[in-house]
Design a protein around this motif. Structure first.
Motif, PDB file in Angstrom:
ATOM      1  N   UNK A  56       0.707  -1.143   0.043  1.00  0.00           N
ATOM      2  CA  UNK A  56       0.043   0.022  -0.070  1.00  0.00           C
ATOM      3  C   UNK A  56       0.881   1.231   0.066  1.00  0.00           C
ATOM      4  N   UNK A  57       2.156   1.236  -0.236  1.00  0.00           N
ATOM      5  CA  UNK A  57       2.998   2.224  -0.442  1.00  0.00           C
ATOM      6  C   UNK A  57       2.902   2.711  -1.536  1.00  0.00           C
ATOM      7  N   UNK A  58       3.672   4.163  -1.605  1.00  0.00           N
ATOM      8  CA  UNK A  58       3.745   4.933  -3.142  1.00  0.00           C
ATOM      9  C   UNK A  58       4.654   3.814  -4.058  1.00  0.00           C
ATOM     10  N   UNK A  59       5.701   3.716  -3.514  1.00  0.00           N
ATOM     11  CA  UNK A  59       6.663   2.832  -4.285  1.00  0.00           C
ATOM     12  C   UNK A  59       5.934   1.401  -4.680  1.00  0.00           C
ATOM     13  N   UNK A  60       4.970   0.905  -3.793  1.00  0.00           N
ATOM     14  CA  UNK A  60       4.117  -0.218  -4.142  1.00  0.00           C
ATOM     15  C   UNK A  60       3.273   0.104  -5.333  1.00  0.00           C
ATOM     16  N   UNK A  61       2.837   1.329  -5.458  1.00  0.00           N
ATOM     17  CA  UNK A  61       1.608   1.537  -6.435  1.00  0.00           C
ATOM     18  C   UNK A  61       2.444   1.469  -7.720  1.00  0.00           C
ATOM     19  N   UNK A  62       3.648   2.038  -7.898  1.00  0.00           N
ATOM     20  CA  UNK A  62       4.499   2.181  -8.948  1.00  0.00           C
ATOM     21  C   UNK A  62       4.804   0.885  -9.298  1.00  0.00           C
ATOM     22  N   UNK A  63       5.478  -0.024  -8.486  1.00  0.00           N
ATOM     23  CA  UNK A  63       5.532  -1.331  -8.917  1.00  0.00           C
ATOM     24  C   UNK A  63       4.465  -2.012  -9.527  1.00  0.00           C
ATOM     25  N   UNK A  64       3.399  -1.789  -8.957  1.00  0.00           N
ATOM     26  CA  UNK A  64       1.864  -2.389  -9.600  1.00  0.00           C
ATOM     27  C   UNK A  64       1.734  -1.662 -10.985  1.00  0.00           C
ATOM     28  N   UNK A  65       1.995  -0.759 -11.077  1.00  0.00           N
ATOM     29  CA  UNK A  65       1.737  -0.002 -12.459  1.00  0.00           C
ATOM     30  C   UNK A  65       2.831  -0.531 -13.570  1.00  0.00           C
ATOM     31  N   UNK A  66       3.995  -0.726 -13.043  1.00  0.00           N
ATOM     32  CA  UNK A  66       4.969  -1.221 -13.954  1.00  0.00           C
ATOM     33  C   UNK A  66       4.651  -2.680 -14.311  1.00  0.00           C
ATOM     34  N   UNK A  67       4.129  -3.430 -13.431  1.00  0.00           N
ATOM     35  CA  UNK A  67       3.753  -4.957 -13.477  1.00  0.00           C
ATOM     36  C   UNK A  67       2.354  -4.842 -14.522  1.00  0.00           C
ATOM     37  N   UNK A  68       1.638  -4.135 -14.480  1.00  0.00           N
ATOM     38  CA  UNK A  68       0.408  -4.035 -15.204  1.00  0.00           C
ATOM     39  C   UNK A  68       0.678  -3.588 -16.586  1.00  0.00           C
ATOM     40  N   UNK A  69       1.606  -2.752 -16.633  1.00  0.00           N
ATOM     41  CA  UNK A  69       2.321  -2.367 -18.091  1.00  0.00           C
ATOM     42  C   UNK A  69       2.756  -3.680 -18.785  1.00  0.00           C
ATOM     43  N   UNK A  70       3.644  -4.247 -17.995  1.00  0.00           N
ATOM     44  CA  UNK A  70       4.387  -5.608 -18.582  1.00  0.00           C
ATOM     45  C   UNK A  70       3.355  -6.571 -18.833  1.00  0.00           C
ATOM     46  N   UNK A  71       2.132  -6.678 -18.179  1.00  0.00           N
ATOM     47  CA  UNK A  71       1.315  -7.766 -18.419  1.00  0.00           C
ATOM     48  C   UNK A  71       0.532  -7.599 -19.623  1.00  0.00           C
ATOM     49  N   UNK A  72       0.195  -6.082 -19.652  1.00  0.00           N
ATOM     50  CA  UNK A  72      -0.573  -5.751 -20.929  1.00  0.00           C
ATOM     51  C   UNK A  72       0.157  -5.857 -22.273  1.00  0.00           C
ATOM     52  N   UNK A  73       1.491  -5.720 -22.193  1.00  0.00           N
ATOM     53  CA  UNK A  73       2.459  -5.600 -23.443  1.00  0.00           C
ATOM     54  C   UNK A  73       2.388  -7.202 -23.665  1.00  0.00           C
ATOM     55  N   UNK A  74       2.734  -7.958 -22.860  1.00  0.00           N
ATOM     56  CA  UNK A  74       3.060  -9.513 -22.983  1.00  0.00           C
ATOM     57  C   UNK A  74       1.625 -10.071 -23.413  1.00  0.00           C
ATOM     58  N   UNK A  75       0.274  -9.968 -22.938  1.00  0.00           N
ATOM     59  CA  UNK A  75      -0.957 -10.336 -23.395  1.00  0.00           C
ATOM     60  C   UNK A  75      -0.938  -9.720 -24.944  1.00  0.00           C
ATOM     61  N   UNK A  76      -0.854  -8.522 -25.055  1.00  0.00           N
ATOM     62  CA  UNK A  76      -0.822  -8.064 -26.631  1.00  0.00           C
ATOM     63  C   UNK A  76       0.267  -9.105 -27.587  1.00  0.00           C
ATOM     64  N   UNK A  77       1.276  -9.303 -27.076  1.00  0.00           N
ATOM     65  CA  UNK A  77       2.189  -9.939 -27.904  1.00  0.00           C
ATOM     66  C   UNK A  77       1.442 -11.302 -28.110  1.00  0.00           C
ATOM     67  N   UNK A  78       1.280 -11.859 -26.874  1.00  0.00           N
ATOM     68  CA  UNK A  78       0.683 -13.392 -27.148  1.00  0.00           C
ATOM     69  C   UNK A  78      -0.608 -13.277 -28.130  1.00  0.00           C
ATOM     70  N   UNK A  79      -1.592 -12.469 -28.014  1.00  0.00           N
ATOM     71  CA  UNK A  79      -2.684 -12.346 -28.834  1.00  0.00           C
ATOM     72  C   UNK A  79      -2.330 -11.890 -30.219  1.00  0.00           C
ATOM     73  N   UNK A  80      -1.351 -11.250 -30.422  1.00  0.00           N
ATOM     74  CA  UNK A  80      -0.946 -10.956 -31.924  1.00  0.00           C
ATOM     75  C   UNK A  80      -0.431 -12.344 -32.401  1.00  0.00           C
TER      76      UNK A  80
END
Length: 127
Positions: A56-80
């Motif tokens: 629940x920290x600020x750095x935790x929020x940034x960790x989550x955001x970077x992870x969500x971006x990576x997930x989205x990119x990898x899902x897009x790659x897999x769908x492609x």
């Protein structure tokens, strides 16, 4: 040593290394980028994302955001990849492979940011 932090760090670094393993190689040569490497990178990235939900920290929020971006990119790659192989029947041409590898490159960048954040957080930790 905190086991939770060890597991957290392990999955962050593993996600980055698996993503790097898929990304490395000529961008347009499908034989250098295996579908199982992409699948492994996606699964580990999703696990790393799940581990980041509790912080629940600020750095935790940034960790989550970077992870969500990576997930989205990898899902897009897999769908492609899946659309090219199973829907259009086009197969893994140089163009499709370039798109998939480029998307995984975006995920790799997000994973690198996450690893840097982990290192910064560790260095700033006071006992």
């Amino acid at each position: 040593m905190n086991l939770e932090k060890v597991v957290f760090g392990f999955f962050i670094v593993l996600a980055a290394t698996l993503n790097f393993g898929f990304f490395i190689g000529d961008i347009d040569r499908p034989e250098l980028h295996h579908v199982y490497e992409l699948a492994a990178a996606l699964v580990v990235s999703l696990i790393a994302t799940a581990l980041k939900f509790g912080d629940r920290t600020q750095i935790g929020a940034i960790h989550l955001a970077t992870s969500l971006v990576a997930d989205l990119q990898l899902i897009a790659a897999a769908v492609t990849w899946a659309v090219a192989v199973h829907v259009t029947g086009e197969g893994m041409t140089a163009s499709v492979t370039s798109s998939v590898v480029s998307l995984s490159g975006g995920a790799l960048f997000a994973n690198i940011v996450s690893v840097v954040l982990l290192i910064v957080e560790t260095v700033m930790l006071r006992r």
